[in-house]
Design a protein around this motif. Sequence first.
Motif, mmCIF file in Angstrom:
data_model
loop_
_atom_site.group_PDB
_atom_site.id
_atom_site.type_symbol
_atom_site.label_atom_id
_atom_site.label_comp_id
_atom_site.label_asym_id
_atom_site.label_seq_id
_atom_site.Cartn_x
_atom_site.Cartn_y
_atom_site.Cartn_z
ATOM 1 N N ILE A 172 0.690 -1.185 0.061
ATOM 2 C CA ILE A 172 0.055 0.023 0.041
ATOM 3 C C ILE A 172 0.974 1.218 0.023
ATOM 4 O O ILE A 172 0.667 2.245 -0.832
ATOM 5 C CB ILE A 172 -0.932 -0.101 1.324
ATOM 6 C CG1 ILE A 172 -2.073 -0.908 0.971
ATOM 7 C CG2 ILE A 172 -1.831 1.335 1.486
ATOM 8 C CD1 ILE A 172 -3.002 -1.422 2.091
ATOM 9 N N SER A 173 1.929 1.031 0.830
ATOM 10 C CA SER A 173 2.770 2.223 0.820
ATOM 11 C C SER A 173 3.538 2.641 -0.438
ATOM 12 O O SER A 173 3.395 3.617 -0.848
ATOM 13 C CB SER A 173 3.698 1.884 2.126
ATOM 14 O OG SER A 173 5.008 2.794 1.814
ATOM 15 N N SER A 174 3.948 1.465 -1.056
ATOM 16 C CA SER A 174 4.705 1.903 -2.295
ATOM 17 C C SER A 174 3.641 2.232 -3.327
ATOM 18 O O SER A 174 3.920 3.069 -4.228
ATOM 19 C CB SER A 174 5.526 0.573 -2.850
ATOM 20 O OG SER A 174 4.501 -0.305 -2.907
ATOM 21 N N ALA A 175 2.461 1.784 -3.373
ATOM 22 C CA ALA A 175 1.383 1.954 -4.305
ATOM 23 C C ALA A 175 1.272 3.711 -4.191
ATOM 24 O O ALA A 175 1.211 4.189 -5.197
ATOM 25 C CB ALA A 175 0.346 1.422 -4.290
ATOM 26 N N VAL A 176 1.091 4.024 -2.983
ATOM 27 C CA VAL A 176 0.695 5.610 -2.808
ATOM 28 C C VAL A 176 1.933 6.364 -2.884
ATOM 29 O O VAL A 176 1.794 7.274 -3.784
ATOM 30 C CB VAL A 176 0.028 5.765 -1.345
ATOM 31 C CG1 VAL A 176 -0.212 7.385 -1.169
ATOM 32 C CG2 VAL A 176 -1.356 4.969 -1.396
ATOM 33 N N SER A 177 2.909 6.086 -2.387
ATOM 34 C CA SER A 177 4.022 7.167 -2.486
ATOM 35 C C SER A 177 4.874 7.058 -3.718
ATOM 36 O O SER A 177 4.795 8.204 -4.423
ATOM 37 C CB SER A 177 5.085 6.865 -1.298
ATOM 38 O OG SER A 177 5.658 5.491 -1.334
ATOM 39 N N HIS A 178 5.220 5.801 -4.081
ATOM 40 C CA HIS A 178 6.110 5.794 -5.306
ATOM 41 C C HIS A 178 5.088 5.808 -6.548
ATOM 42 O O HIS A 178 5.696 6.387 -7.583
ATOM 43 C CB HIS A 178 6.526 4.111 -5.332
ATOM 44 C CG HIS A 178 7.901 4.065 -6.208
ATOM 45 N ND1 HIS A 178 8.884 4.703 -5.719
ATOM 46 C CD2 HIS A 178 7.789 3.742 -7.404
ATOM 47 C CE1 HIS A 178 9.901 4.402 -6.819
ATOM 48 N NE2 HIS A 178 9.197 3.819 -7.760
ATOM 49 N N ASP A 179 4.138 4.950 -6.716
ATOM 50 C CA ASP A 179 3.257 5.151 -7.964
ATOM 51 C C ASP A 179 2.446 6.312 -8.011
ATOM 52 O O ASP A 179 2.100 6.734 -9.410
ATOM 53 C CB ASP A 179 2.415 3.897 -8.048
ATOM 54 C CG ASP A 179 3.522 2.418 -7.977
ATOM 55 O OD1 ASP A 179 4.555 2.707 -8.436
ATOM 56 O OD2 ASP A 179 3.039 1.661 -7.264
ATOM 57 N N LEU A 180 1.462 6.895 -7.105
ATOM 58 C CA LEU A 180 0.789 8.044 -7.245
ATOM 59 C C LEU A 180 1.488 9.257 -6.993
ATOM 60 O O LEU A 180 1.558 9.996 -7.856
ATOM 61 C CB LEU A 180 -0.466 7.735 -5.966
ATOM 62 C CG LEU A 180 -1.776 6.972 -6.416
ATOM 63 C CD1 LEU A 180 -2.641 7.277 -5.528
ATOM 64 C CD2 LEU A 180 -2.385 7.715 -7.764
ATOM 65 N N VAL A 181 2.207 9.184 -5.727
ATOM 66 C CA VAL A 181 2.852 10.706 -5.543
ATOM 67 C C VAL A 181 3.754 11.128 -6.504
ATOM 68 O O VAL A 181 3.972 11.923 -7.088
ATOM 69 C CB VAL A 181 3.155 10.893 -3.934
ATOM 70 C CG1 VAL A 181 3.802 12.123 -3.568
ATOM 71 C CG2 VAL A 181 1.868 10.543 -3.118
ATOM 72 N N LYS A 182 4.835 10.077 -6.556
ATOM 73 C CA LYS A 182 6.052 10.378 -7.376
ATOM 74 C C LYS A 182 5.636 10.131 -8.979
ATOM 75 O O LYS A 182 6.025 10.829 -9.974
ATOM 76 C CB LYS A 182 7.286 9.449 -6.872
ATOM 77 C CG LYS A 182 8.549 9.704 -7.531
ATOM 78 C CD LYS A 182 9.673 8.761 -7.179
ATOM 79 C CE LYS A 182 10.832 8.883 -8.023
ATOM 80 N NZ LYS A 182 11.777 10.161 -7.851
ATOM 81 N N GLY A 183 4.950 9.245 -8.998
ATOM 82 C CA GLY A 183 4.608 8.783 -10.697
ATOM 83 C C GLY A 183 3.844 9.387 -11.268
ATOM 84 O O GLY A 183 3.768 9.578 -12.537
#
Length: 601
Positions: A427-438
Amino acid sequence: MDLQTTIYVVVGLSFALYIGIAIWARAGSTSEFYAAGGSVHPITNGMATAADWMSAASFISMAGLIANMGYGGGLFLMGWTGGYVLLAMLLAPYLRKFGKFTVPQFIGDRFYSKTASTIAVICLLTASTTYIIGQMTGVGVAFSRFLNVSSDTGIYIGQAIVFLYAVFGGMKGITYTQVAQYIVLIFAYTIPAVFISLQLTGNFLPQLGLGGTFSGTDMSLLAKLDQVVTDLGFGKYTTTTAGSTLNMFMYTMSLMIGTAGLPHVIMRFFTVPSVKDARSSAGWALIFIAILYTTAPAVAAMAKLNLHATVNTAVKAGGDLYATEASIKGDARPDWMKRWEKTGLLKWEDKNGDGRIQYYNDKTKNEAAKGKAEAAGWKGNELTVNADIIVMANPEIALLPNWVIALVAAGGLAAALSTAAGLLMAISSAVSHDLVKGVFNPNISEKNELLAGKIAMAVAIVISGYLGLNPPGFAAGTVALAFGIAASSLFPAIMMGIFSKKMNKEGAMAGMLAGLFITLFYVFAHKGIFFIKGTEFLGLIGGANPFFGITPEAFGAIGALVNFAVAFLVDKFTKEPPEHIQHMVEAVRIPRGSKIVHGAH
């Protein structure tokens, strides 16, 4: 040392070990936070994957479900293990070669669209949050019994502990914590099973004990169990199925392909140095998982027989199960029953006022059993046992030593916490890496990206804890819903992304949305909108299980078919993917160094 003190000592030591490991293996960079720096040994990774995989549903709930359902409960074993093989053979090596360590990243790049990546994040968050509700239910069961608190309080304590080591250590901390948790949970599962198998069949291997002879008789253990349960009006243990054959097939299929679409297990294949190591760690994980999965049917059958033998002395002694003196007196019931009654997960109600406990199926269609119960003056089943307590109570029912009971407590908590941590990571990587950064802020600093990931984890813990207080069903049932959601939304998109170079972004996005929507619509009709009680709308779809008798837990396979159909339909009427994307898909599928053979010139 009394039982409660022993439990506190064993559970306390195991927690100290996990938190110690999390602090020792703190993540310093985003690559360590998300993928443990890609430096984990395949055997170590195999153990961590097995712990990630064997959640509270496997440890606490699966044997309980098999004990309740009998033969039909085997679909959990088939679906989950088969799905793992599917994941290891079909998806993991290709995703590892593609080099993207989260599912939304893979979908975003393969389908050349940030919108596709965002839809994948939504699917992932829906599946993972549903999955964590199941873990929180399991944490509540374990803590409530072993800390003598209500299961609600148990959930609050579990939330705090998961938060501590998932947020501190990231994937690096979680990997090494999960290795420790695997060792704890596998000993906790197999040691009581060995003891009980020796007691009941004289065979120390529970897998062989299940097919062995029941001690003191010339009957096999399963024949004895069949005889007891059918006499008491329950379905025959060795042949009962979960609904129709079609439902069994769809249920198994849904669990299988759901496994292959679950992000927290896929992420584990990026923590090893190479594609070869990804394959080998998948093989090791399968061995580690098989130890528990081949023991579960024996645990289920033996616990069920022991439970009946506890409340009805004629089970082991022989004689009439309906004789007055066969039912044990309520005030002589063993201490373990009184301890579980405090949690509310085991209830005894003296319906005919004779001071004895009658445990049978009062809704049976078996006329012979009905007649015997009426003749004996039984006024209804008096014992209610929650399926989720079967494994946790198993060593207590069999009167095993205190240290074994304490070990099971530690194992149940290890299973729930290890999977919850892996899911929070996804969940953490989906939100921070994929949504926020991506999608929203490509130039975010590494420090702020980590912070966003930790905030996403905290929010996920709060939401899943809240929903875990009012779960939509047993731990394993709730987890089955999560698998259905992953099966209907993510699995087809990943499969088409790897194996169909012509599949375009419009097709993939339409497919994911259609699969997710139809599955959630069917599930929410039965379980309430976002699992909130009282918001069910069964009337709208024509009653329970209206689609060929398929249950909501099994509907993920139908959602996946819808996903594939919609994707290929939309793909037909929209333009094909750019040339470079098609080449990239081919490159991922062809092993490095191989010569592509063209037809004869």
